[in-house]
Design a protein around this motif. Structure first.
Motif, PDB file in Angstrom:
ATOM      1  N   GLU B 183      -7.157 -38.342  -9.295  1.00  0.00           N
ATOM      2  CA  GLU B 183      -8.013 -39.331  -9.966  1.00  0.00           C
ATOM      3  C   GLU B 183      -9.281 -39.570  -9.163  1.00  0.00           C
ATOM      4  N   SER B 184     -10.325 -39.972  -9.873  1.00  0.00           N
ATOM      5  CA  SER B 184     -11.597 -40.204  -9.207  1.00  0.00           C
ATOM      6  C   SER B 184     -12.144 -41.584  -9.536  1.00  0.00           C
ATOM      7  N   TYR B 185     -12.771 -42.185  -8.554  1.00  0.00           N
ATOM      8  CA  TYR B 185     -13.254 -43.555  -8.686  1.00  0.00           C
ATOM      9  C   TYR B 185     -14.686 -43.650  -8.184  1.00  0.00           C
ATOM     10  N   ALA B 186     -15.423 -44.578  -8.784  1.00  0.00           N
ATOM     11  CA  ALA B 186     -16.800 -44.811  -8.360  1.00  0.00           C
ATOM     12  C   ALA B 186     -16.917 -46.229  -7.819  1.00  0.00           C
ATOM     13  N   LEU B 187     -17.644 -46.381  -6.731  1.00  0.00           N
ATOM     14  CA  LEU B 187     -17.933 -47.736  -6.270  1.00  0.00           C
ATOM     15  C   LEU B 187     -19.390 -47.830  -5.847  1.00  0.00           C
ATOM     16  N   ALA B 188     -19.978 -48.972  -6.087  1.00  0.00           N
ATOM     17  CA  ALA B 188     -21.399 -49.159  -5.803  1.00  0.00           C
ATOM     18  C   ALA B 188     -21.613 -49.357  -4.313  1.00  0.00           C
ATOM     19  N   VAL B 189     -22.756 -48.881  -3.837  1.00  0.00           N
ATOM     20  CA  VAL B 189     -23.117 -49.030  -2.429  1.00  0.00           C
ATOM     21  C   VAL B 189     -24.408 -49.827  -2.362  1.00  0.00           C
ATOM     22  N   ASP B 190     -24.486 -50.696  -1.379  1.00  0.00           N
ATOM     23  CA  ASP B 190     -25.693 -51.502  -1.224  1.00  0.00           C
ATOM     24  C   ASP B 190     -26.759 -50.687  -0.495  1.00  0.00           C
ATOM     25  N   ASN B 191     -28.016 -50.823  -0.910  1.00  0.00           N
ATOM     26  CA  ASN B 191     -29.080 -50.062  -0.271  1.00  0.00           C
ATOM     27  C   ASN B 191     -29.615 -50.727   0.996  1.00  0.00           C
ATOM     28  N   ASP B 192     -29.218 -51.969   1.226  1.00  0.00           N
ATOM     29  CA  ASP B 192     -29.622 -52.605   2.474  1.00  0.00           C
ATOM     30  C   ASP B 192     -28.982 -51.826   3.635  1.00  0.00           C
ATOM     31  N   PRO B 193     -29.804 -51.382   4.609  1.00  0.00           N
ATOM     32  CA  PRO B 193     -29.276 -50.488   5.648  1.00  0.00           C
ATOM     33  C   PRO B 193     -28.020 -51.021   6.335  1.00  0.00           C
ATOM     34  N   GLN B 194     -28.057 -52.294   6.735  1.00  0.00           N
ATOM     35  CA  GLN B 194     -26.897 -52.810   7.469  1.00  0.00           C
ATOM     36  C   GLN B 194     -25.651 -52.858   6.606  1.00  0.00           C
ATOM     37  N   VAL B 195     -25.832 -53.285   5.376  1.00  0.00           N
ATOM     38  CA  VAL B 195     -24.677 -53.381   4.479  1.00  0.00           C
ATOM     39  C   VAL B 195     -24.143 -51.984   4.176  1.00  0.00           C
ATOM     40  N   MET B 196     -25.077 -51.047   3.918  1.00  0.00           N
ATOM     41  CA  MET B 196     -24.652 -49.676   3.620  1.00  0.00           C
ATOM     42  C   MET B 196     -23.860 -49.081   4.792  1.00  0.00           C
ATOM     43  N   ASP B 197     -24.386 -49.242   6.012  1.00  0.00           N
ATOM     44  CA  ASP B 197     -23.696 -48.681   7.173  1.00  0.00           C
ATOM     45  C   ASP B 197     -22.306 -49.283   7.342  1.00  0.00           C
TER      46      ASP B 197
END
Lengths: 478, 384
Positions: B183-197
């Motif tokens: 199965e495959s899932y998608a999740l959103a990522v934040d573009n703010d550098p600190q949050v993304m890291d």
């Protein structure tokens, strides 16, 4: 200059690099280095040098290049193919003092180690970060990472995790001519020819690794070990096939036959294997905790269905370790049977296991020798071991004849002559049975790219005569 | 680019050897093709002839219980996948590009896809090869068993050598059992550098054992219909209990949505004709920074990253690929042109002399297998 004068001069030069106590020249000192883990071979090196630092190693290799001397790199000497033996003019370059773990990058799961680092010491250091080094040869408490790279070492857990090739990101190598080169790229992807892949498993013929960047693996959340015992070897082999076919990828799937079980149980490594079983299977599953019990139940069910009398499930660390100790120390336990032991190595397609095991049994009976099988069943990687007493006339010859027959049987089943011990000296004669003259010649030529004068572990892996014959044919054709 | 293309097709190994010998006699170079889906790789190949081996196809040996398959080089990936699926097995490679690509081309180009996260690249799947060298010799390297250390590992040399050392005619792969659940899932990522890291670190240390973890930029996420902005796609496999627990672990990081398993096929085939594809890589802990630099430079491009491997792959229009390569911004790390203009981007070593030694080894290896330089000359830059 006589041979002994040349050796004296070289020894003096090497002592200038490494210090007095790091060069051995007397026969009494060199005795240790005349054999490896396959003691049927014994060769005397001219001398042995043990560099204490990376720079000393580089200087030593350059001095040997200048003196046009052949050399053989040696780690812990646990190899099982005579690969670390040096003869005549050759110098042993012992790497066991270069045993520092230079760095661990836990976040990226990488470690840089010197070649003499002991495999188990690396795992111990990585454990502090919840990581381990996955390839785990049975000799892991002694064998070195440099030796593992040279042999492309495997181990019980390579069924799931892969062999050394899959766990090395980069190497710094000193080539036999004295040049340094980096193979692979620990900081990104590698471009160009896969020279790293070619170097791994080159058995010391392409140069010496000065440092090794290995990939570390996350420790599993949970591990369960199962021991199933069978009344026939065939049933155990069928259970192996059924487990693999089920889609479960066990971390390890090992088989031991009755002769091995009895040797282990009579030794200090006794693991509680049932001594009346024809064969036991040691299966291990690991990984995420969730869902692991489902796999355990499937394996248990398949074993019982295929005739296992009992299936013991070990979850507690102490019991797991005991079950594994019997397996990992089985070669040592065989010392109880007879004073001499040939530990062998061959691979067959997994589906041919029952048939090949029956043939191996027949070969042993015909030659009147005792063969114990303890092996990586999940990979089809056999280790038929012959325990014998070389003091009895003719026994050693019979043992070797039986081995040759076993190799022939494995090759004709579509298998190969070594899965993890390497060719070294021991399997040289079998190479033309597996590879065509053209392929052997290509191997010779690739070796010469790295080592133009063939000074690094000379006369190992590819039979020199087969290359020469091929050159001769070529010469005649041109 | 073929300068004067004389099209030839070989359907047997003997024919391949004859073509090579003939080319060698006439001192004419050969451009090797499988399904020819990669022919616009964009690098200048100085070849007088195009030799297609797509006729050299079909399964030679497949015993499901051994989990190995031996096929001729012109066999398509699609065909191997279909054969294996009948036995509930698969070749866990699924490289980027068309499914009609051949196994020979896949191995020669070292192509891989999102599954590399868990299963590695062709070097980790190929057990043995048959190869016709530039001398016209037929070599059988490696073997058909899953473990093999007999002799020097020539299999690894030919894998990823872009046909410059020999023409692959046959390959044996390791197969795996298909998982009970995939199965495959998608999740959103934040573009703010600190949050993304922080999100990337959380995924790396989560209690999951994914097959693939790919981060997609907004353009690619929209194109695949899995999100409007930066998105991570995760593929999970195993028994249902294990997958359920992994989904739960993922959903502790962010809201997750299930996606169609077909997403990976669309993803693999999303590259427009004639695009330039460049991969940049660093150690995975630096992925966030690498990603942001690449995304900034590759405006308008499709960009994705293998989170566990630290590899960012940029699919850009050929007309504006210079924005990505104008300066050496990826140091330390690597930049590899997968397809596109012939930009010398090989990985940087700390010492120029060391790199030079390595280039010397590669050239001498080329001389061993193709001394007349008739196989795909130019395709690997300096070496070819």
């Amino acid at each position: 200059m006589t041979t002994s004068e040349r050796d004296t001069e070289l020894a003096a030069k090497l002592r200038g690099i490494t210090g007095e106590s790091s060069v051995l020249t007397r026969r009494s000192q060199l005795l240790t280095y005349t054999s490896d883990g396959l003691p049927t071979y014994r060769k005397w090196p001219a001398l042995a040098v043990f560099p204490n630092t990376r720079n000393e190693l580089i200087e030593v290799v350059r001095a040997l290049a200048l003196a046009k001397r052949t050399f053989v790199a040696r780690g812990a000497g646990t190899g099982l193919s005579g690969g670390a033996l040096a003869e005549g003019d050759a110098v042993v370059v012992g790497l066991n003092r270069l045993n520092r773990i230079l760095s661990i990058d836990a976040e990226n799961r990488l470690a840089v180690v010197e070649p003499g680092t002991v495999n188990a010491h690396l795992t111990r250091a990585a454990n502090a970060h919840g990581l381990h080094y996955a390839p785990d040869p049975s000799s892991q408490t002694a064998c070195t990472i440099g030796g593992n790279v040279a042999e492309n070492a495997g181990g019980p857990h390579c069924l799931k995790y892969g062999v050394t090739l899959n766990h090395v990101a980069a190497l710094t190598v000193i080539l036999p001519e004295g040049e340094l080169v980096t193979l692979g790229n620990a900081d990104g992807e590698d471009a160009g020819y896969d020279l790293l892949g070619a170097f791994i498993g080159s058995e010391g013929c392409f140069g010496i690794a000065v440092d090794v960047t290995v990939r570390l693996t996350r420790n599993p959340e949970a591990i369960v070990t199962l021991l199933a015992d069978f009344t026939t070897v065939e049933a155990a082999a069928q259970a192996v096939s059924a487990i693999i076919a089920s889609g479960i990828v066990p971390a390890a799937l090992e088989m031991m036959d009755n002769a091995t079980i009895r040797a282990v149980e009579a030794s200090i490594y006794a693991a509680g294997y049932p001594v009346d079983a024809a064969a036991v299977l040691l299966a291990e599953v690991d990984g995420l905790k969730a869902g692991l019990d489902v796999d355990v139940r499937v394996i248990e069910h398949l074993c019982v269905e295929l005739g296992a009398r009992t299936v013991r499930i070990a979850r507690e660390e102490g019991e797991r370790m005991r079950l594994w100790q019997g397996r990992k120390k089985a070669f040592g336990a065989m010392g109880r049977i007879a004073p001499d032991l040939i530990v062998q190595d061959a691979v067959v397609p997994r589906t041919r296991l029952p048939e090949i095991l029956a043939k191996i049994g027949e070969i042993g009976r015909r030659h009147g020798i005792m063969i114990c099988n303890v092996f990586h069943a999940g990979d089809g990687n056999l280790h038929p071991n012959i325990a014998y007493d070389a003091r009895h006339a003719g026994v050693e010859e019979r043992a070797h004849e039986a081995m040759r027959e076993i190799m022939t049987v494995c090759i004709s089943a579509g298998g190969t002559i070594t899965g993890e011990h390497g060719v070294g000296l021991d399997k040289l004669d079998y190479m033309p049975l597996v590879f065509t003259p053209q392929t052997l010649d290509a191997m010779c030529q690739v070796r010469q790219v790295f080592d133009p004068e063939r000074r690094s572990n000379p006369e190992k892996v590819v039979p020199v005569h087969s290359c020469r014959e091929w050159y001769a044919v070529r010469g005649a054709r041109a | 680019m073929i300068l004067r293309s004389e099209q030839l097709a070989a359907c047997t190994v003997t024919e391949v050897r004859e073509e090579v010998r003939d080319a060698r006699r006439r001192d004419e170079a050969i451009r090797i093709a499988g399904s020819a889906t990669w022919m616009d790789a964009g690098r200048v190949v100085r070849a007088e002839r195009l030799l297609s081996v797509s006729g050299l196809n079909g399964v030679i040996h497949y015993i499901p219980g051994d989990f190995t398959i031996t096929v001729r080089a012109g066999t398509t990936l699609q065909h191997v996948a279909a054969m294996a699926a009948e036995e509930r097995q698969w070749l866990a490679l699924e490289p980027f590009g068309a499914r009609s690509g051949t196994v020979g081309a896949t191995i020669a180009t070292g192509s891989y896809g999102p599954l590399a996260h868990a299963f590695g690249t062709p070097r980790d799947h190929v057990l043995g090869l048959r190869v016709v060298t530039g001398n016209g010799d037929l070599l059988t390297v490696g073997g058909r068993v899953v473990k093999n250390v007999a002799g020097f590992d020539l299999t690894r040399l030919f894998t990823g050598s872009w046909g410059t050392l020999g023409i692959i005619t046959e390959a044996t792969f390791r197969l795996r059992a298909l998982p009970e659940v995939d199965e495959s899932y998608a999740l959103a990522v934040d573009n703010d550098p600190q949050v993304m890291d922080a999100q990337l670190r959380a995924i790396s240390s989560a209690s999951i054992a994914p097959y693939s973890v790919e981060m997609l930029n907004a353009a690619l996420a929209q194109r695949l219909g899995v999100g409007t902005d930066t998105t991570i796609l995760v593929r999970l496999g195993g028994n249902s209990e294990s997958v359920r627990a992994q989904v739960k672990a993922l959903s502790q990081l962010n809201t997750v949505g299930i996606t169609s398993p077909e997403i990976w096929s669309s993803f693999r085939e999303c590259e427009p004709e004639g695009a330039t594809v460049i991969r940049f890589a660093r150690r995975p802990s630096h992925l966030g920074g690498l990603w942001r630099s690449a995304v900034k430079r590759a405006a308008g491009a499709l960009v994705h990253a293998s989170v566990g491997r630290g590899v960012v792959r940029c699919i850009v229009n050929r007309d504006n690929d210079e924005q990505l390569t104008g300066e050496r911004w990826w140091d330390p790390g690597s930049a590899i042109v997968e397809r596109g203009a012939d930009i010398p981007l090989h990985s940087s070593g700390p010492l120029a002399a060391v790199t030079c030694v390595r280039a010397g080894i590669s050239r001498r290896i080329k001389d061993v297998f193709d001394p007349s330089n008739i196989l795909n000359p130019g395709i690997m830059g300096d070496v070819g």
